[in-house]
Design a protein around this motif. Sequence first.
Motif, PDB file in Angstrom:
ATOM      1  N   THR A  12      47.370  15.393  42.819  1.00 35.53           N
ATOM      2  CA  THR A  12      46.393  16.455  43.116  1.00 35.53           C
ATOM      3  C   THR A  12      45.628  16.122  44.402  1.00 35.53           C
ATOM      4  O   THR A  12      45.511  16.965  45.297  1.00 35.53           O
ATOM      5  N   PHE A  35      47.422  25.334  40.579  1.00 35.16           N
ATOM      6  CA  PHE A  35      46.546  24.344  39.943  1.00 35.16           C
ATOM      7  C   PHE A  35      45.793  24.944  38.758  1.00 35.16           C
ATOM      8  O   PHE A  35      45.694  24.331  37.690  1.00 35.16           O
ATOM      9  N   LEU A  37      41.904  19.093  37.736  1.00 40.70           N
ATOM     10  CA  LEU A  37      42.832  20.162  38.107  1.00 40.70           C
ATOM     11  C   LEU A  37      42.084  21.459  38.386  1.00 40.70           C
ATOM     12  O   LEU A  37      42.381  22.182  39.342  1.00 40.70           O
ATOM     13  N   LEU A  75      52.619  19.248  44.741  1.00 44.32           N
ATOM     14  CA  LEU A  75      52.437  20.192  43.642  1.00 44.32           C
ATOM     15  C   LEU A  75      53.518  19.990  42.589  1.00 44.32           C
ATOM     16  O   LEU A  75      53.265  20.049  41.385  1.00 44.32           O
ATOM     17  N   GLY A 135      41.961  23.442  41.868  1.00 43.90           N
ATOM     18  CA  GLY A 135      42.338  24.860  41.956  1.00 43.90           C
ATOM     19  C   GLY A 135      41.232  25.689  42.567  1.00 43.90           C
ATOM     20  O   GLY A 135      41.469  26.501  43.473  1.00 43.90           O
ATOM     21  N   VAL A 178      52.567  17.257  40.337  1.00 47.64           N
ATOM     22  CA  VAL A 178      51.583  17.689  39.328  1.00 47.64           C
ATOM     23  C   VAL A 178      52.289  18.451  38.223  1.00 47.64           C
ATOM     24  O   VAL A 178      52.062  18.218  37.032  1.00 47.64           O
TER      25      VAL A 178
END
Lengths: 115, 790
Positions: free
Chosen positions: B611, A34, A12, B627, A16, B630
Motif C-alpha cells: 500500500t 483500495f 487500506l 496494487l 483509498g 495488495v
Amino acid sequence: MEFIWAIVIGVLYAAGLYMIMRRSIVKIILGLSFLGYAANLLIFVVARLTRGNPPLVPNGAEAPIPPYADPLPQALILTAIVIGFGVQAFTIVLFRRAYRSCGADDIDELRTTEH
Amino acid sequence: MLTAVLSGFGGAIAAPWLHRFAPRYAGWIAALLPLALMIYFISLVPAVAGGEALRFSYAWVPSLGINLSFRIDGLSLLFALLITGIGALVLIYAGGYLANDPMLGRMLMLLLIFMAAMLGIVISDNLISMFVFWELTTISSYMLIGYKHEYEKARKAALQSLLVTGIGGLTLLAGVVLLGQVTGTLEISDMLTRGEVVRAHPLYSAILALVLVGAFTKSAQFPFHFWLPNAMEAPTPVSSYLHSATMVKAGVFLLARLNPVLGGTEVWQLSLTAFGGATMIVGSFLAVQQTDLKRILAYTTVSALGTLVFLIGIGTDEALKAAMVFTLSHALYKGALFQVAGSVDHETGTRDITHLGGLRAAMPITAAAGMLAAISMAGLPPLFGFIAKEVQYKATLKEPILIGVALVTNMLTVVAAGLASLRVFFGQPAHTPKHAHEAPLSMWLGPVVLALAGLGAGLLSAQVGNALIGPATSSVIGKAKEIELLLWSGIEGAAGQALALSVVTLVVGVGLYQARSIFGRIAAAAAPLAPWGAEGWYQRIVDGMLALAAWQTRMLQNGYLRFYIGLIITTTLVLTTFMLIVGRVAITVPADWADVRIYELMVALIILAATTFVIRATSRLAAVVGLGFVGYGTALVFLLFSGPDLAITQFAVETLVAILFVLVVYRLPRFGNLSTTGARVRSAALAIAGGALMTLLTLVALASPTESRVSEFLAENSAPRAFGRNVVNVILVDFRGFDTMGEITVLGVAAIGIYALLKLVLAPEHDEHKAAEAPSGDGVPRERAETIDV
C-alpha cells in the motif's frame, strides 16, 4: 487476532481516501480499488475469523462441522468482489475514453462538458 | 364510497381520449361523472339528515394507523354536493369556454383530478389520507393556474400558490402528526371524541399554530391572501371552481372539521376572529379598488373566506350555523359570478369594468344570471344570500367590535356586487374589443343554474336548513342540533336587530357604490405602499432563498471532486465521533499477540508495504504492480481464514484488473504530481483520520457479540434442501439466487457500457488501436464461470 486486521483495514481505507482525493484520474481509480479491498476485508473480519474450516458440508453429513466460518458474509463479499471488478473495468475504460477525447489526466480539467 | 373518489381519477385518465374522439361534446360527457356522483350523494341526504354518519374503511398502511377510511356526515355531504354539483357545471362551462383550445382534454383531466382529490379531502376520515388529498388539490391547482404556461405571469402565479399553500401543507402535516400522537389515533371520528385530551395537552398551542397555518394558507387568509387574486391567471372555469367555490374552502372545511377537537378555547377564538376579521376587511376593501372583473371577485372571495373563518372563530352554535349557510350561499353566487365574468370576457374580449357597460341587451341570459347572483351577494331577499347575512349578523350581535367588522365588510361587498353586475350590464353600452353577443348554452347554463339555486334555496330555506345546513352544523358543533332557517324571521329581538343591520348595510352600500370613484383614488394613493404589503414580503423571502441557494451552491458544489470527498469524510468523522462519545462506546478487543501466527503477520505486513509503495509510486506500472500485491494479499487473507471461494475469485479478478490496467495505462500520460504539497498534506491528514475511524469502528463491531441465525439456517439447510455442499455457493445460486441474477445484470450492463465506450467514435480521434478491447469483452463470463460451481 482480529485486531491486526482492523489496523490493516484502517490503512487500506486511509490509502483509498487519500488516492481518491488526488487530481490524477489513474490515482483515483487506484483509490477505488483500495476502498474495495478495505470494505471486503471489513465485512470479512467483522464476521470473526476462523482458521481452516470453510463452510463446506462433508460427505455423509447434513451440515458443516462447527466451528465453521460464517458463510453469509462470504457470499456478500463474493458478490462485492465481482461487482467491484465490473466497476473497475468500467472506470478504466471510461478514463481511457475521456483521455482520448479530452487529452486530460487531471480531473480539475474535466469540470465542464465543453472542450 | 372508495369508487366515488377513485372514479374521478379514472375519469381524468379518460378525459384526453374523450376530447380526441368527441371534441365538441367533451365537456358535456365529462360532466356526466360529477352528475352521477352528485345523484349518489343526494341519495345519502335522508340518511345523513337523520343523524347517521356513513363510514367505510379500507386498510392502507395499517401498521402506521393510516387507512383509506371515509366518513360522510352533514359537513362532508354539504361540501361533497357543492364539489360534484358545481363540478358538473364547470366541466360543461370549460367545454364551451375552451371550445377551440387543443389542450381542452388536459383541462378536463386536471379538473377531474382536482374534483376527486377535493372529494377525498371532505370525506376522508383519516387525517393522513386527507392530507394526501389536500396536497393533490395543491398540485392540481398549480397545474391549473399555470394552464396557460406560455405566459410568464401564469407560471409565476402558479408557483406562488404552490409555494404558499405547499408550505402550509407541510406545517399541516406536522400538526396532523402531533395530533395523532396526542390522541393516539389518526381517524377523525375517533379524534372528535378526544377533544378534551387535546385541549388540555401541553402541545395544544403548537398543534393549533401548525394546523392554522395550513388552513390559513389554503384559504387565503391575511397575510397569505395575496396568492388568490394572482391565481386569477387561471382560465375562468378554474377560478370559478377551485378559487371560489371549493378548494380555497378546504382550509375552512378543516377548521370546521376539527372544531370539536381544537375549538372552543380562548386562543382559538381570538386567532380565528382576528385573522378572519382582518381578512374580511382587507379583502373587501381591496376588492372595491379593482377594475379587473375577476380580481374584484377574487378579493371578495378572500373576504368571504375571512368571514367563514371569523364565524367559526366566534364558535357559538349560531355562528357555526351562519358559517354553513354562508358556505352554501357563497359557493352558489360566487361560482355563478365567476362564470358570468368569464362569459363577458370571452364574448367582449375584456374584463376591465371601465371598458364595459350596458351588456344586458347583448347578453340577456348571462346578464339575468349575473344580476340574480349579485343580488344574492349583496344580501337582498328573497335570495339565499339574504338569509346568510341575517344569520351572520345574529351571530355577531353580542360584541360591538364583531358587528363593526361584519358591517364594514358587508357594505363593501354590496359595492363589489354592484361593480361586478350593475357596472357591467347597465349604463351606456361601451365599445369592446369584440362585438358582444350572448354566450353559448354551455356557458350560460352554469350561471343560470347556480343563480336559480340561490333563489330556490332562499325560497325553500326551511327544507335546505333541515336537509343540509342542520346536519352540517351538527357535525361542526360535534353534537346533534336542530336548526331553523327562515327567510322571514320577524322583526322582534335578535331577528329585528339583524334586519336593521341589513337595512343599514344596504343603504350605506348603495351610497358607497354611488361614490365609488373615491376607492379608485384611495387605490392610486396607496400604490407606493405595495412593496411593503404581504406580497412584497413574499417576494423578498423567495429572492432571499434563491440567493442563499446560489451562495451555498457556490460554496459546496464547487466542482472539485476532492472537495466533495473531503466534505463527506469530515461529516462522517464528526457525526460518528460524536455518537461514539455520546454513546460511551467501550472498545474491548485485546491485542492478543499470542493468537497471531507468524505467516498471518507476514501477509499483513506485505499488504501494508505494498500500500505504501502504491501511494509513493512515481510510475504507473509500478503502482499497478503494487496494487496487485495488495489484491493478492487480500486473497491470501481469505484463503487463510476459511474463504477459499473468495480467494479464488480475488485471484482471478486481480489478474484481470492488472492486465486491463497495463493494456490501458500503457497509452496514458505519465504519473504527474498535480497537487501542491499543501493539498497533499491536507488530504493525507483527512485520509488518516478517516482510516483511523474505520479501524475504530471495526474494533467497536468486533467488541459487540455476533449472533446470526440466518447463517445457521443457511448452513443447516444447504445440503438437505438445496443439495449443495459448498454453503457459500449454495447461498449465491439458490438462497440468494435473485441477488446473483441482479449481479449478473450489473456486470452485463457494465460490459455493454465498456463495449460502447470502446466503439464510440467521437471526432476528432487520436490514434486508434484496438488492443485494449479484448479482456473486458470475455472477461466477465469467464469470471462468473469460475465462481459459480453448482
